[in-house]
Design a protein around this motif. Structure first.
Motif, PDB file in Angstrom:
ATOM      1  N   GLU A 111       0.479  -1.073  -0.024  1.00  0.00           N
ATOM      2  CA  GLU A 111       0.185   0.248   0.077  1.00  0.00           C
ATOM      3  C   GLU A 111       0.503   1.214  -0.019  1.00  0.00           C
ATOM      4  O   GLU A 111       2.163   1.176   0.951  1.00  0.00           O
ATOM      5  CB  GLU A 111      -0.942   0.260   1.197  1.00  0.00           C
ATOM      6  CG  GLU A 111      -1.682   0.911   1.144  1.00  0.00           C
ATOM      7  CD  GLU A 111      -2.780   1.007   2.710  1.00  0.00           C
ATOM      8  OE1 GLU A 111      -3.480   1.957   2.715  1.00  0.00           O
ATOM      9  OE2 GLU A 111      -2.746  -0.063   3.247  1.00  0.00           O
ATOM     10  N   GLY A 112       0.298   1.992  -0.371  1.00  0.00           N
ATOM     11  CA  GLY A 112       1.250   3.149  -1.419  1.00  0.00           C
ATOM     12  C   GLY A 112       2.098   2.938  -2.358  1.00  0.00           C
ATOM     13  O   GLY A 112       2.322   4.623  -2.773  1.00  0.00           O
ATOM     14  N   SER A 113       2.344   2.132  -2.639  1.00  0.00           N
ATOM     15  CA  SER A 113       3.300   2.217  -3.879  1.00  0.00           C
ATOM     16  C   SER A 113       2.883   3.182  -5.138  1.00  0.00           C
ATOM     17  O   SER A 113       0.901   2.543  -5.401  1.00  0.00           O
ATOM     18  CB  SER A 113       3.083   0.900  -4.725  1.00  0.00           C
ATOM     19  OG  SER A 113       4.515   0.070  -3.440  1.00  0.00           O
ATOM     20  N   PRO A 114       3.197   3.578  -5.913  1.00  0.00           N
ATOM     21  CA  PRO A 114       1.907   4.341  -7.149  1.00  0.00           C
ATOM     22  C   PRO A 114       1.932   3.325  -8.363  1.00  0.00           C
ATOM     23  O   PRO A 114       0.877   4.124  -9.130  1.00  0.00           O
ATOM     24  CB  PRO A 114       2.836   5.121  -7.715  1.00  0.00           C
ATOM     25  CG  PRO A 114       4.450   5.269  -7.116  1.00  0.00           C
ATOM     26  CD  PRO A 114       4.292   4.085  -5.800  1.00  0.00           C
ATOM     27  N   HIS A 115       2.897   2.365  -7.611  1.00  0.00           N
ATOM     28  CA  HIS A 115       2.853   1.834  -9.535  1.00  0.00           C
ATOM     29  C   HIS A 115       3.793   0.398  -9.574  1.00  0.00           C
ATOM     30  O   HIS A 115       4.260   0.258  -8.706  1.00  0.00           O
ATOM     31  CB  HIS A 115       2.705   2.501 -10.994  1.00  0.00           C
ATOM     32  CG  HIS A 115       4.134   2.841 -11.154  1.00  0.00           C
ATOM     33  ND1 HIS A 115       5.283   2.003 -11.180  1.00  0.00           N
ATOM     34  CD2 HIS A 115       4.370   4.694 -11.075  1.00  0.00           C
ATOM     35  CE1 HIS A 115       6.210   3.232 -11.285  1.00  0.00           C
ATOM     36  NE2 HIS A 115       6.606   4.510 -11.423  1.00  0.00           N
ATOM     37  N   LEU A 116       3.275  -0.724 -10.278  1.00  0.00           N
ATOM     38  CA  LEU A 116       3.710  -1.876  -9.753  1.00  0.00           C
ATOM     39  C   LEU A 116       5.680  -1.230 -10.533  1.00  0.00           C
ATOM     40  O   LEU A 116       5.842  -0.495 -10.902  1.00  0.00           O
ATOM     41  CB  LEU A 116       3.743  -2.294 -11.562  1.00  0.00           C
ATOM     42  CG  LEU A 116       1.679  -3.424 -11.017  1.00  0.00           C
ATOM     43  CD1 LEU A 116       1.546  -3.922 -12.558  1.00  0.00           C
ATOM     44  CD2 LEU A 116       2.263  -3.937 -10.217  1.00  0.00           C
ATOM     45  N   GLY A 117       6.466  -2.279  -9.970  1.00  0.00           N
ATOM     46  CA  GLY A 117       7.654  -2.141 -10.156  1.00  0.00           C
ATOM     47  C   GLY A 117       8.988  -0.935  -9.619  1.00  0.00           C
ATOM     48  O   GLY A 117       9.985  -1.025 -10.102  1.00  0.00           O
ATOM     49  N   TRP A 118       7.248  -0.553  -8.739  1.00  0.00           N
ATOM     50  CA  TRP A 118       8.380   1.092  -7.970  1.00  0.00           C
ATOM     51  C   TRP A 118       9.349   0.083  -6.990  1.00  0.00           C
ATOM     52  O   TRP A 118       8.886  -0.306  -6.125  1.00  0.00           O
ATOM     53  CB  TRP A 118       7.151   1.735  -7.846  1.00  0.00           C
ATOM     54  CG  TRP A 118       7.248   3.147  -6.658  1.00  0.00           C
ATOM     55  CD1 TRP A 118       8.671   4.402  -7.304  1.00  0.00           C
ATOM     56  CD2 TRP A 118       7.484   3.472  -5.666  1.00  0.00           C
ATOM     57  NE1 TRP A 118       8.322   5.421  -6.262  1.00  0.00           N
ATOM     58  CE2 TRP A 118       7.885   4.842  -5.609  1.00  0.00           C
ATOM     59  CE3 TRP A 118       7.246   2.528  -4.111  1.00  0.00           C
ATOM     60  CZ2 TRP A 118       7.811   5.125  -3.474  1.00  0.00           C
ATOM     61  CZ3 TRP A 118       7.123   3.349  -3.171  1.00  0.00           C
ATOM     62  CH2 TRP A 118       7.179   4.363  -3.030  1.00  0.00           C
ATOM     63  N   ALA A 159      10.699   1.867 -14.595  1.00  0.00           N
ATOM     64  CA  ALA A 159       9.188   0.869 -14.518  1.00  0.00           C
ATOM     65  C   ALA A 159       8.087   2.381 -14.450  1.00  0.00           C
ATOM     66  O   ALA A 159       6.674   1.749 -14.823  1.00  0.00           O
ATOM     67  CB  ALA A 159       9.036   0.815 -12.693  1.00  0.00           C
ATOM     68  N   GLU A 160       8.365   3.331 -14.871  1.00  0.00           N
ATOM     69  CA  GLU A 160       7.131   4.014 -14.255  1.00  0.00           C
ATOM     70  C   GLU A 160       6.793   4.655 -16.396  1.00  0.00           C
ATOM     71  O   GLU A 160       5.283   4.391 -16.605  1.00  0.00           O
ATOM     72  CB  GLU A 160       8.046   5.986 -14.032  1.00  0.00           C
ATOM     73  CG  GLU A 160       6.952   6.791 -14.823  1.00  0.00           C
ATOM     74  CD  GLU A 160       5.484   6.512 -14.111  1.00  0.00           C
ATOM     75  OE1 GLU A 160       4.421   7.392 -14.716  1.00  0.00           O
ATOM     76  OE2 GLU A 160       5.400   6.565 -13.232  1.00  0.00           O
ATOM     77  N   ILE A 161       7.802   4.188 -16.999  1.00  0.00           N
ATOM     78  CA  ILE A 161       7.665   3.812 -18.849  1.00  0.00           C
ATOM     79  C   ILE A 161       6.945   2.817 -18.666  1.00  0.00           C
ATOM     80  O   ILE A 161       5.886   2.371 -19.645  1.00  0.00           O
ATOM     81  CB  ILE A 161       8.794   4.409 -19.226  1.00  0.00           C
ATOM     82  CG1 ILE A 161       9.555   5.391 -18.841  1.00  0.00           C
ATOM     83  CG2 ILE A 161       9.088   2.902 -20.799  1.00  0.00           C
ATOM     84  CD1 ILE A 161      10.874   5.494 -19.725  1.00  0.00           C
ATOM     85  N   GLY A 162       6.796   1.608 -18.027  1.00  0.00           N
ATOM     86  CA  GLY A 162       6.724   0.595 -18.270  1.00  0.00           C
ATOM     87  C   GLY A 162       5.010   0.670 -17.568  1.00  0.00           C
ATOM     88  O   GLY A 162       3.980   0.238 -18.560  1.00  0.00           O
ATOM     89  N   TYR A 163       4.330   1.215 -16.538  1.00  0.00           N
ATOM     90  CA  TYR A 163       3.275   1.576 -15.998  1.00  0.00           C
ATOM     91  C   TYR A 163       2.652   2.242 -16.678  1.00  0.00           C
ATOM     92  O   TYR A 163       1.536   2.450 -17.019  1.00  0.00           O
ATOM     93  CB  TYR A 163       3.468   2.781 -14.687  1.00  0.00           C
ATOM     94  CG  TYR A 163       2.407   2.884 -14.419  1.00  0.00           C
ATOM     95  CD1 TYR A 163       1.490   2.167 -13.890  1.00  0.00           C
ATOM     96  CD2 TYR A 163       1.847   4.241 -14.489  1.00  0.00           C
ATOM     97  CE1 TYR A 163      -0.233   2.743 -12.876  1.00  0.00           C
ATOM     98  CE2 TYR A 163       0.631   4.975 -13.782  1.00  0.00           C
ATOM     99  CZ  TYR A 163      -0.442   4.023 -13.592  1.00  0.00           C
ATOM    100  OH  TYR A 163      -1.429   4.740 -13.055  1.00  0.00           O
ATOM    101  N   GLU A 164       3.275   3.042 -17.840  1.00  0.00           N
ATOM    102  CA  GLU A 164       2.493   4.341 -19.108  1.00  0.00           C
ATOM    103  C   GLU A 164       2.146   3.316 -20.025  1.00  0.00           C
ATOM    104  O   GLU A 164       0.658   3.012 -20.842  1.00  0.00           O
ATOM    105  CB  GLU A 164       3.423   5.182 -19.361  1.00  0.00           C
ATOM    106  CG  GLU A 164       3.869   6.279 -18.605  1.00  0.00           C
ATOM    107  CD  GLU A 164       4.854   7.379 -18.625  1.00  0.00           C
ATOM    108  OE1 GLU A 164       5.345   7.282 -19.782  1.00  0.00           O
ATOM    109  OE2 GLU A 164       4.728   8.495 -17.827  1.00  0.00           O
ATOM    110  N   ALA A 165       3.099   2.490 -20.026  1.00  0.00           N
ATOM    111  CA  ALA A 165       2.602   1.103 -21.359  1.00  0.00           C
ATOM    112  C   ALA A 165       1.574   0.468 -21.041  1.00  0.00           C
ATOM    113  O   ALA A 165       0.911  -0.068 -21.609  1.00  0.00           O
ATOM    114  CB  ALA A 165       3.693  -0.213 -21.814  1.00  0.00           C
TER     115      ALA A 165
END
Length: 341
Positions: free
Chosen positions: A290-297, A332-338
């Motif tokens: 909980e609190g993580s913004p997205h996968l892989g963070w 990970a942010e790039i992956g999340y956008e994909a």
């Protein structure tokens, strides 16, 4: 970008004389090597799902998976240029960087600790404090499970070689035999290792203190040179990997995921019930806290805790000059956008 579906439609529309052109197109895929610290497809499930679903292919990549023995070997393969990406643990990566290896974690796969110290269910040992003077088995000599167990024991006020010892016994059958032969009293195991021991009739229970659940486990790493000089490759990998991860987390895709994992490791797929249960156990560790913004963070504070534990345990002589260079959240942010596309 030409997707897998579009490419297949193109193939079906081509006349016989055009097949040579299609073959040439397929051969334009870039060959990439991914190294994992064990043969398990389940432990690296996003990779095998991304391969099976064609996500890497859509990024122009042909990924070959090679299994080697432990995180140390993964980092050696990366630094020697024998692989483009790997899945080492954070402890071994920090230790490697202390020796000048410019490896970087780019995706937090095991966002929750996927390691624990296990003892037989009928053991008198009820906590890690009970392991004083005993032997802890490990799958490899320098894998992530070793650093994790050392951290736990250091926090309990014990020193390796004085208060306890490690013994490399392997995993699966060899670990079971080591327990039965009395060679080890406990075993530092991944979620998968523990499930395999139980499945093989060696019932064990986890005695790891709850606070160590925050120590994330193995993640995707590449070399700093690759990030600097081949950024498009790292971005392409990250998009495909994140899509594979997200696809596997959706229960609607379960049968397809298990089929991809069976293709990656047929032996794991022989017992479908066990494969399914093991996948559930491993997958649960990849769901961000909980609190993580997205996968892989990656949480910066846990990287600091990992380093502090390594220094306290004597695994590295001093803190890194720049711990922040050991990891990044940008891919990970790039992956999340994909995934959101």
């Amino acid at each position: 970008m030409i997707t897998r579906r579009t490419f297949k439609a193109m193939l079906s529309a081509l006349p016989a004389l055009g097949l040579l052109g299609a073959t040439a197109f397929a051969q334009d895929l870039r060959d990439i090597t991914f190294v994992q610290p064990s043969p398990s497809a389940i432990n690296s499930f996003p990779v095998f799902v991304a391969i099976g679903e064609g996500f890497f292919e859509e990024e122009g990549l042909n990924v070959r998976v090679e299994a080697i023995n432990g995180s140390g070997a993964v980092l050696q393969a990366l630094s020697a240029g024998q692989a483009h990406f790997g899945r080492p643990g954070p402890g071994p990566l920090i230790a490697a960087r202390s020796r000048g290896v410019d490896a970087v974690h780019i995706y937090n796969v095991s966002a929750r600790s996927n390691f624990g110290i296990a003892v037989p269910v009928d053991s008198d040992v009820q906590s890690v404090n009970g392991l004083r003077g005993l032997v802890i088995g490990t799958g490899t000599a320098d894998g992530a499970e070793v650093g994790f167990a050392r951290n736990v024991m250091t926090a309990a006020g014990m020193v390796e070689g004085q208060d306890y010892t490690f013994l490399t016994v392997g995993d699966g059958g060899p670990a079971t035999a080591a327990f039965l032969n009395g060679e080890i009293d406990a075993y530092s195991a991944s979620t998968a290792d523990t499930a395999i021991l139980n499945q093989r009739g060696m019932a064990v229970r986890d005695i790891t203190p709850a606070e160590f659940g925050r120590f994330f486990g193995n993640g995707i790493a590449t070399m700093g040179e690759t990030i600097r000089n081949d950024r498009e490759l790292v971005e392409a990998w990250s998009r495909a990997f994140a899509r594979g991860h997200a696809f596997a987390l959706d229960d609607a895709n379960r049968e397809a995921v298990l089929a991809h994992l069976s293709a990656g490791n047929p032996q794991e797929g022989e017992d479908r019930e066990f494969q399914s249960a093991l996948f559930d156990a491993v997958r649960s560790k990849t769901v961000p806290p909980e609190g993580s913004p997205h996968l892989g963070w990656y949480p910066a504070e846990v990287w600091q805790e990992w380093q502090d534990a390594l220094v306290a345990g004597g695994e590295i002589a001093a803190p890194l000059d720049d711990l922040g260079a050991a990891w990044t959240n940008e891919f990970a942010e790039i992956g999340y956008e994909a995934v959101g596309e």
